[in-house]
Design a protein around this motif. Structure first.
Motif, PDB file in Angstrom:
ATOM      1  N   ARG A 200     130.558  48.446  10.235  1.00 29.71           N
ATOM      2  CA  ARG A 200     130.503  47.340   9.284  1.00 29.71           C
ATOM      3  C   ARG A 200     129.509  47.638   8.159  1.00 29.71           C
ATOM      4  O   ARG A 200     129.771  47.360   6.985  1.00 29.71           O
ATOM      5  N   GLU A 201     128.376  48.214   8.515  1.00 29.51           N
ATOM      6  CA  GLU A 201     127.357  48.534   7.510  1.00 29.51           C
ATOM      7  C   GLU A 201     127.854  49.610   6.547  1.00 29.51           C
ATOM      8  O   GLU A 201     127.656  49.509   5.334  1.00 29.51           O
ATOM      9  N   ARG A 202     128.513  50.649   7.084  1.00 27.61           N
ATOM     10  CA  ARG A 202     129.049  51.697   6.218  1.00 27.61           C
ATOM     11  C   ARG A 202     130.184  51.159   5.346  1.00 27.61           C
ATOM     12  O   ARG A 202     130.331  51.549   4.186  1.00 27.61           O
ATOM     13  N   ALA A 203     130.982  50.246   5.901  1.00 28.36           N
ATOM     14  CA  ALA A 203     132.066  49.655   5.120  1.00 28.36           C
ATOM     15  C   ALA A 203     131.521  48.905   3.910  1.00 28.36           C
ATOM     16  O   ALA A 203     132.138  48.909   2.836  1.00 28.36           O
ATOM     17  N   LEU A 204     130.362  48.272   4.065  1.00 26.34           N
ATOM     18  CA  LEU A 204     129.753  47.580   2.935  1.00 26.34           C
ATOM     19  C   LEU A 204     129.348  48.562   1.847  1.00 26.34           C
ATOM     20  O   LEU A 204     129.505  48.291   0.653  1.00 26.34           O
ATOM     21  N   VAL A 205     128.836  49.722   2.239  1.00 28.98           N
ATOM     22  CA  VAL A 205     128.484  50.754   1.253  1.00 28.98           C
ATOM     23  C   VAL A 205     129.725  51.143   0.448  1.00 28.98           C
ATOM     24  O   VAL A 205     129.690  51.209  -0.793  1.00 28.98           O
ATOM     25  N   TRP A 206     130.837  51.387   1.134  1.00 29.11           N
ATOM     26  CA  TRP A 206     132.069  51.780   0.438  1.00 29.11           C
ATOM     27  C   TRP A 206     132.589  50.632  -0.429  1.00 29.11           C
ATOM     28  O   TRP A 206     133.113  50.878  -1.534  1.00 29.11           O
ATOM     29  N   HIS A 207     132.460  49.414   0.035  1.00 27.59           N
ATOM     30  CA  HIS A 207     132.896  48.269  -0.763  1.00 27.59           C
ATOM     31  C   HIS A 207     132.076  48.173  -2.049  1.00 27.59           C
ATOM     32  O   HIS A 207     132.625  47.953  -3.137  1.00 27.59           O
ATOM     33  N   GLN A 208     130.783  48.354  -1.938  1.00 30.46           N
ATOM     34  CA  GLN A 208     129.923  48.300  -3.128  1.00 30.46           C
ATOM     35  C   GLN A 208     130.223  49.445  -4.083  1.00 30.46           C
ATOM     36  O   GLN A 208     130.076  49.308  -5.298  1.00 30.46           O
ATOM     37  N   LEU A 209     130.672  50.565  -3.552  1.00 30.60           N
ATOM     38  CA  LEU A 209     130.919  51.741  -4.385  1.00 30.60           C
ATOM     39  C   LEU A 209     132.257  51.673  -5.128  1.00 30.60           C
ATOM     40  O   LEU A 209     132.447  52.366  -6.128  1.00 30.60           O
ATOM     41  N   GLY A 210     133.175  50.823  -4.665  1.00 24.82           N
ATOM     42  CA  GLY A 210     134.513  50.785  -5.240  1.00 24.82           C
ATOM     43  C   GLY A 210     134.564  50.691  -6.761  1.00 24.82           C
ATOM     44  O   GLY A 210     135.236  51.509  -7.417  1.00 24.82           O
ATOM     45  N   PRO A 211     133.889  49.724  -7.403  1.00 15.82           N
ATOM     46  CA  PRO A 211     134.002  49.583  -8.861  1.00 15.82           C
ATOM     47  C   PRO A 211     133.406  50.750  -9.643  1.00 15.82           C
ATOM     48  O   PRO A 211     133.693  50.886 -10.840  1.00 15.82           O
ATOM     49  N   TRP A 212     132.594  51.577  -9.011  1.00  7.93           N
ATOM     50  CA  TRP A 212     132.044  52.736  -9.715  1.00  7.93           C
ATOM     51  C   TRP A 212     133.174  53.662 -10.174  1.00  7.93           C
ATOM     52  O   TRP A 212     133.086  54.261 -11.258  1.00  7.93           O
ATOM     53  N   HIS A 213     134.208  53.784  -9.368  1.00 11.02           N
ATOM     54  CA  HIS A 213     135.352  54.619  -9.756  1.00 11.02           C
ATOM     55  C   HIS A 213     136.063  54.045 -10.978  1.00 11.02           C
ATOM     56  O   HIS A 213     136.559  54.782 -11.825  1.00 11.02           O
ATOM     57  N   GLU A 214     136.090  52.715 -11.058  1.00 13.21           N
ATOM     58  CA  GLU A 214     136.731  52.060 -12.195  1.00 13.21           C
ATOM     59  C   GLU A 214     135.982  52.384 -13.489  1.00 13.21           C
ATOM     60  O   GLU A 214     136.601  52.610 -14.536  1.00 13.21           O
ATOM     61  N   VAL A 215     134.665  52.426 -13.425  1.00 13.82           N
ATOM     62  CA  VAL A 215     133.870  52.776 -14.606  1.00 13.82           C
ATOM     63  C   VAL A 215     134.209  54.187 -15.070  1.00 13.82           C
ATOM     64  O   VAL A 215     134.460  54.428 -16.263  1.00 13.82           O
TER      65      VAL A 215
END
Length: 241
Positions: A200-215
């Motif tokens: 769950r903790e690692r999933a939050l890291v990936w969730h937070q990282l998602g919009p970085w790809h959009e930038v």
């Protein structure tokens, strides 16, 4: 022939009301579509929901075609659907990664250097530091979100868009499912899948990282609006995390 849409990597049209035909938008995406035509026929029988099974119909230019996966993008999420997706991910993540590697599926390195230089936000360095040492030992979808999970009549009917399939961290496929869905959906999925606190903790890291790809995508395409939306998402998810 009906135009279905244009993603970051490929365009899709519907042929004869039954077949989805995809073509790469850029030359480097061609090998990715060819790889899908090798991997998906092997992978599909091991999964509990329908997925695209593309066949290569032309290699110059690259064109793949697969039968239309039934359903529409889901607009509401229930515990029943959460259990279905939990079972799907459990089956996908149980597929032997070494067998996927034999079929050309490898890791997907993150553009960390570009993140550091192109997405400079408060708290960004702390998030990027959490990426170091994350596991990369599981076959993952790699881009699981509401636009890639289909449903009809209250149940899931398929999962699409396996262009980012790679050997990586299982938690990447749990990012949206645990941290951007209704509580009843997320809880049902977590129970079926067997989500641990570490996952769950690692999933939050990936969730937070998602919009970085959009930038980065906005920078690559010269789309200032995409950059602006991506940065807003970066800041919002860092604040909520």
């Amino acid at each position: 022939m009906t135009f279905l849409g244009e993603g970051w990597d490929s365009t899709a049209v519907l042929v004869d009301g039954r077949w989805v035909e995809r073509r790469p938008r850029r030359a480097e995406i061609g090998p990715q579509l060819v790889r899908e035509s090798v991997v998906m026929p092997w992978l599909a029988p091991m999964l509990p929901l329908p997925v695209p099974v593309p066949v290569l119909v032309s290699d110059d230019p690259v064109v793949v075609r697969h039968e239309l996966v039934p359903g529409e993008e889901i607009t509401s999420l229930t515990a029943t659907q959460g259990r279905q997706l939990g079972e799907f991910l459990k089956a996908l993540h149980a597929v032997p990664a070494n067998q996927a590697r034999e079929r050309g599926v490898g890791p997907m390195p993150l553009p960390v250097d570009r993140f550091r230089t192109e997405v400079q936000v408060p708290g960004g360095d702390e998030l990027l530091a959490k990426i170091d040492g994350l596991p990369a030992d599981t076959l993952v979808h790699g881009d699981l979100g509401p636009e890639h999970v289909l449903g009809r009549d209250g149940v899931l009917t398929g999962v699409i868009d396996f262009g980012d399939l790679h050997v990586g961290d299982a938690a990447i496929d749990l990012a949206w499912a645990l941290h951007a869905t209704p509580p009843e959906f997320a809880a049902a999925l977590a129970e079926v899948y067997g989500v641990t606190p570490a996952l769950r903790e690692r999933a939050l890291v990936w969730h937070q990282l998602g919009p970085w790809h959009e930038v980065l995508h906005g920078h690559d395409t010269g789309d200032a609006e995409t950059v602006e939306v991506g940065l807003a998402g970066v800041l919002d998810r860092l604040k909520r995390g």
